[in-house]
Design a protein around this motif. Structure first.
Motif, PDB file in Angstrom:
ATOM      1  N   TRP A  12      26.205 -50.192  40.052  1.00 52.48           N
ATOM      2  CA  TRP A  12      26.559 -49.845  41.431  1.00 52.48           C
ATOM      3  C   TRP A  12      25.731 -50.663  42.411  1.00 52.48           C
ATOM      4  CZ3 TRP A  12      23.523 -45.811  44.263  1.00 52.48           C
ATOM      5  CH2 TRP A  12      24.138 -45.375  45.429  1.00 52.48           C
ATOM      6  N   LEU A  13      24.422 -50.724  42.192  1.00 50.56           N
ATOM      7  CA  LEU A  13      23.554 -51.495  43.086  1.00 50.56           C
ATOM      8  C   LEU A  13      23.852 -52.990  43.009  1.00 50.56           C
ATOM      9  CD1 LEU A  13      20.131 -49.676  42.557  1.00 50.56           C
ATOM     10  CD2 LEU A  13      21.592 -49.599  44.595  1.00 50.56           C
ATOM     11  N   ASP A  46       9.316 -43.290  41.103  1.00 47.33           N
ATOM     12  CA  ASP A  46      10.108 -44.048  40.136  1.00 47.33           C
ATOM     13  C   ASP A  46      11.382 -44.604  40.777  1.00 47.33           C
ATOM     14  OD1 ASP A  46       8.272 -43.575  38.106  1.00 47.33           O
ATOM     15  OD2 ASP A  46       9.373 -41.841  37.322  1.00 47.33           O
ATOM     16  N   ALA A  47      12.030 -43.797  41.614  1.00 48.58           N
ATOM     17  CA  ALA A  47      13.240 -44.268  42.305  1.00 48.58           C
ATOM     18  C   ALA A  47      12.897 -45.421  43.236  1.00 48.58           C
ATOM     19  CB  ALA A  47      13.890 -43.126  43.079  1.00 48.58           C
ATOM     20  N   TYR A  48      11.745 -45.339  43.884  1.00 43.82           N
ATOM     21  CA  TYR A  48      11.306 -46.429  44.763  1.00 43.82           C
ATOM     22  C   TYR A  48      11.059 -47.701  43.955  1.00 43.82           C
ATOM     23  CZ  TYR A  48       9.150 -48.798  48.673  1.00 43.82           C
ATOM     24  OH  TYR A  48       8.875 -49.698  49.675  1.00 43.82           O
ATOM     25  N   VAL A  49      10.518 -47.554  42.744  1.00 45.04           N
ATOM     26  CA  VAL A  49      10.304 -48.717  41.869  1.00 45.04           C
ATOM     27  C   VAL A  49      11.651 -49.354  41.513  1.00 45.04           C
ATOM     28  CG1 VAL A  49       9.540 -49.428  39.559  1.00 45.04           C
ATOM     29  CG2 VAL A  49       8.074 -47.975  40.970  1.00 45.04           C
ATOM     30  N   VAL A  50      12.654 -48.541  41.228  1.00 39.80           N
ATOM     31  CA  VAL A  50      13.992 -49.063  40.923  1.00 39.80           C
ATOM     32  C   VAL A  50      14.507 -49.894  42.103  1.00 39.80           C
ATOM     33  CG1 VAL A  50      16.415 -48.406  40.557  1.00 39.80           C
ATOM     34  CG2 VAL A  50      14.599 -47.243  39.290  1.00 39.80           C
ATOM     35  N   ILE A  51      14.388 -49.347  43.296  1.00 43.60           N
ATOM     36  CA  ILE A  51      14.857 -50.035  44.498  1.00 43.60           C
ATOM     37  C   ILE A  51      14.060 -51.326  44.722  1.00 43.60           C
ATOM     38  CG2 ILE A  51      15.026 -49.859  47.022  1.00 43.60           C
ATOM     39  CD1 ILE A  51      15.299 -46.753  46.423  1.00 43.60           C
TER      40      ILE A  51
END
Length: 148
Positions: free
Chosen positions: A73-74, A133-138
């Motif tokens: 998606w990203l 963790d979500a911030y790391v993904v982004i």
């Protein structure tokens, strides 16, 4: 102009000519050419996250399947926005030069707010992730965009 040429080739004179203003009038609103491009980057980032929010993915399946869906998606959404990708890749090396410290701070704060919105979207589909963790993904997605 950004669809026609790399941002490094865009001059303030040509930008002013295309919008029908004198260069001095453009400089009343933006301190430099890079400031214009930073403004556009912030707008593009917001628009991207708005679009992602409107067409929000609702991934199902195992954590691995949902993570794969989020990555797809990203990456698909970024691939559809070449201007955003070009601006992201120029951010540190070009756009954050020749501008005031105040503007860089404002830009970083705007990116932080946008990243927070994106972080919430990622966590909707991957609730197992902590906010960090979500911030790391982004961060990794944007870093890879910049590298590509």
């Amino acid at each position: 102009m950004l669809t026609e040429m790399p941002d490094a080739q865009i001059s303030l004179n040509e930008l002013a000519r295309r919008v029908g203003l004198a260069k001095s009038n453009v400089l009343r609103y933006f301190e430099t050419r890079e400031a214009v491009l930073i403004h556009l980057l912030n707008k593009e980032l917001d628009s991207w996250v708005d679009q992602l929010s409107e067409a929000h993915l609702t991934a199902t399946g195992s954590a691995f399947e949902r993570a794969d869906a989020v990555a797809s998606w990203l990456s698909t959404s970024l691939a559809a926005r070449p201007v955003l990708c070009d601006l992201i890749s120029s951010q540190a090396s070009v756009l954050e030069r020749n501008v005031s410290t105040e503007l860089v701070v404002e830009h970083k704060q705007a990116v932080g707010r946008t990243a927070g919105r994106l972080q919430a979207l990622v966590r909707d589909d991957l609730p197992e992730l902590s906010a960090e963790d979500a911030y790391v993904v982004i961060s990794h997605a944007l870093l890879m965009t910049s590298a590509v």
